[in-house]
Write a protein that holds these residues in place. Structure first.
Motif, mmCIF file in Angstrom:
data_model
loop_
_atom_site.group_PDB
_atom_site.id
_atom_site.type_symbol
_atom_site.label_atom_id
_atom_site.label_comp_id
_atom_site.label_asym_id
_atom_site.label_seq_id
_atom_site.Cartn_x
_atom_site.Cartn_y
_atom_site.Cartn_z
ATOM 1 N N ALA A 1 -12.785 6.106 27.589
ATOM 2 C CA ALA A 1 -12.237 6.429 26.275
ATOM 3 C C ALA A 1 -12.901 5.635 25.164
ATOM 4 O O ALA A 1 -13.082 6.140 24.044
ATOM 5 C CB ALA A 1 -10.726 6.174 26.273
ATOM 6 N N HIS A 2 -13.296 4.387 25.448
ATOM 7 C CA HIS A 2 -13.831 3.553 24.373
ATOM 8 C C HIS A 2 -15.172 4.050 23.839
ATOM 9 O O HIS A 2 -15.634 3.606 22.793
ATOM 10 C CB HIS A 2 -13.952 2.088 24.832
ATOM 11 N N CYS A 3 -15.779 4.999 24.553
ATOM 12 C CA CYS A 3 -17.052 5.559 24.084
ATOM 13 C C CYS A 3 -16.892 6.331 22.779
ATOM 14 O O CYS A 3 -17.845 6.418 21.989
ATOM 15 C CB CYS A 3 -17.644 6.477 25.150
ATOM 16 N N VAL A 4 -15.707 6.893 22.546
ATOM 17 C CA VAL A 4 -15.500 7.695 21.336
ATOM 18 C C VAL A 4 -14.286 7.258 20.514
ATOM 19 O O VAL A 4 -14.164 7.647 19.352
ATOM 20 C CB VAL A 4 -15.351 9.198 21.671
ATOM 21 N N ALA A 5 -13.384 6.478 21.085
ATOM 22 C CA ALA A 5 -12.147 6.112 20.394
ATOM 23 C C ALA A 5 -12.440 5.390 19.082
ATOM 24 O O ALA A 5 -13.318 4.519 19.015
ATOM 25 C CB ALA A 5 -11.287 5.237 21.288
ATOM 26 N N GLY A 6 -11.715 5.770 18.045
ATOM 27 C CA GLY A 6 -11.850 5.115 16.755
ATOM 28 C C GLY A 6 -13.004 5.591 15.905
ATOM 29 O O GLY A 6 -13.170 5.141 14.769
ATOM 30 N N LYS A 7 -13.801 6.514 16.420
ATOM 31 C CA LYS A 7 -14.958 7.014 15.672
ATOM 32 C C LYS A 7 -14.586 8.280 14.901
ATOM 33 O O LYS A 7 -13.743 9.056 15.323
ATOM 34 C CB LYS A 7 -16.135 7.298 16.606
ATOM 35 N N MET A 8 -15.262 8.487 13.777
ATOM 36 C CA MET A 8 -15.025 9.657 12.946
ATOM 37 C C MET A 8 -16.183 10.636 13.079
ATOM 38 O O MET A 8 -17.334 10.240 13.260
ATOM 39 C CB MET A 8 -14.881 9.239 11.479
ATOM 40 N N LYS A 9 -15.881 11.931 12.970
ATOM 41 C CA LYS A 9 -16.891 12.991 13.004
ATOM 42 C C LYS A 9 -17.781 12.870 14.235
ATOM 43 O O LYS A 9 -19.001 12.759 14.148
ATOM 44 C CB LYS A 9 -17.744 12.967 11.734
ATOM 45 N N VAL A 10 -17.158 12.870 15.393
ATOM 46 C CA VAL A 10 -17.863 12.660 16.660
ATOM 47 C C VAL A 10 -18.499 13.957 17.147
ATOM 48 O O VAL A 10 -17.872 15.023 17.127
ATOM 49 C CB VAL A 10 -16.906 12.109 17.731
ATOM 50 N N ASN A 11 -19.739 13.851 17.577
ATOM 51 C CA ASN A 11 -20.462 14.973 18.168
ATOM 52 C C ASN A 11 -21.025 14.504 19.500
ATOM 53 O O ASN A 11 -21.775 13.523 19.545
ATOM 54 C CB ASN A 11 -21.584 15.430 17.233
ATOM 55 N N ILE A 12 -20.653 15.181 20.588
ATOM 56 C CA ILE A 12 -21.058 14.736 21.923
ATOM 57 C C ILE A 12 -21.929 15.791 22.593
ATOM 58 O O ILE A 12 -21.583 16.974 22.624
ATOM 59 C CB ILE A 12 -19.828 14.462 22.826
ATOM 60 N N THR A 13 -23.058 15.332 23.131
ATOM 61 C CA THR A 13 -23.894 16.180 23.981
ATOM 62 C C THR A 13 -23.917 15.580 25.371
ATOM 63 O O THR A 13 -24.217 14.392 25.533
ATOM 64 C CB THR A 13 -25.334 16.279 23.448
ATOM 65 N N VAL A 14 -23.569 16.372 26.374
ATOM 66 C CA VAL A 14 -23.588 15.924 27.771
ATOM 67 C C VAL A 14 -24.807 16.524 28.456
ATOM 68 O O VAL A 14 -25.042 17.735 28.383
ATOM 69 C CB VAL A 14 -22.302 16.363 28.507
ATOM 70 N N THR A 15 -25.581 15.670 29.107
ATOM 71 C CA THR A 15 -26.735 16.132 29.874
ATOM 72 C C THR A 15 -26.487 15.864 31.348
ATOM 73 O O THR A 15 -26.211 14.735 31.750
ATOM 74 C CB THR A 15 -28.031 15.416 29.439
ATOM 75 N N LEU A 16 -26.589 16.911 32.154
ATOM 76 C CA LEU A 16 -26.484 16.806 33.611
ATOM 77 C C LEU A 16 -27.864 17.033 34.222
ATOM 78 O O LEU A 16 -28.752 17.615 33.600
ATOM 79 C CB LEU A 16 -25.510 17.846 34.156
ATOM 80 N N GLY A 17 -28.046 16.592 35.456
ATOM 81 C CA GLY A 17 -29.287 16.849 36.179
ATOM 82 C C GLY A 17 -30.477 16.066 35.667
ATOM 83 O O GLY A 17 -31.628 16.445 35.905
#
Length: 265
Positions: free
Chosen positions: A64-80
């Motif tokens: 959770a601490h990877c994004v908690a408290g941040k504003m305007k969050v944009n996440i890209t997940v890369t697999l493989g």
């Protein structure tokens, strides 16, 4: 035991403490950990990275601490991925617009440091992309168990430019709860795991947060937190404790995929 821990802490800034990989690990065999996820996180406060792991074709667990408290969050997940600086044919990328942080996560105490991300469309399972199992109710890991952790985080405690592009891995032992209770007032053994190398040569570091602690082939922990300038001990979120919460949120994911079903976004 306390004397040994204090001595280990005193020598943490010697050259060998920051040398090597992950810290003190090695490059993973490419695609040998097909459940690993790389999270690229952009927000109003800047960019950062975290690890994560696939637990179902449509779900990734992280911290959770990877994004908690941040504003305007944009996440890209890369697999493989093995080398995240390259466009490998094995890679699958997802722009995530729905994630759930545990409702009782605390930035002050690091309690309940767990987050579930929904992938849409679902990941295509291949040799390089596959999920890892979570422990069942009777599968607990005790002190002395050797586990594995991997990530794309920094390989040095002291060098700011020590980030790597390839996946690194290291073996770490589960420690007794007393070790972490000695250092962390907010350590809760029911929901946290105490982990590390008591010789101070191996550890996770910045950028590895959210990655899995793999014991006996299952994801038992999530890289969470440690002491600011020391690499031992480290606290991992205990996945087994959060099994009911994870299953509840996964059921919600499934409901969101039904036709004419309201979204919880």
């Amino acid at each position: 035991m306390l004397l040994l821990l204090l001595l280990a802490s005193a020598f943490l800034l010697l050259p060998w403490a920051g040398a090597g990989r992950i810290i003190g690990g090695w490059e993973a065999k490419p695609h040998s950990r097909p459940y690993m996820a790389y999270l690229s996180i952009r927000s109003a406060s800047g960019n950062n990275q975290c690890g994560g792991f696939l637990i179902r074709p449509d779900a990734v667990l992280s911290a959770a601490h990877c994004v908690a408290g941040k504003m305007k969050v944009n996440i890209t997940v890369t697999l493989g991925a093995h080398n995240i600086s390259k466009e490998e044919l094995s890679q699958q990328k997802f722009h995530v617009d729905h994630w759930v942080i545990h409702p009782n996560y605390s930035e002050d105490t690091h309690a309940n440091d767990i987050m579930l991300l929904k992938l849409k469309p679902k990941a295509k399972l291949t040799k390089e992309v596959n999920y890892i199992l979570l422990p069942s109710d009777n599968e607990r890991v005790g002190p002395g168990t050797t586990c594995e952790v991997a990530g794309w985080g920094r390989t040095s405690q002291t060098r700011a430019n020590s980030s790597v592009h390839v996946l690194m891995e290291v073996n770490l032992k589960v420690q007794s709860n007393e070790v972490c209770e000695e250092y962390f007032e907010s350590y809760v053994h029911q929901s946290m795991l105490c982990v590390g190398d008591d010789y101070g040569k191996k550890s996770t570091w910045r950028g590895d947060s959210g990655g899995p602690l793999v014991c006996n082939g299952k994801a038992h922990g999530i890289v969470s937190y440690g002491r600011k300038y020391c690499i031992f001990p480290k606290v991992f979120t205990r996945v087994l404790y959060f099994g009911p919460w994870v299953r509840k949120e996964l059921r919600k994911f499934a409901l969101q995929d039904l036709p004419d079903s309201p979204s919880s976004d």
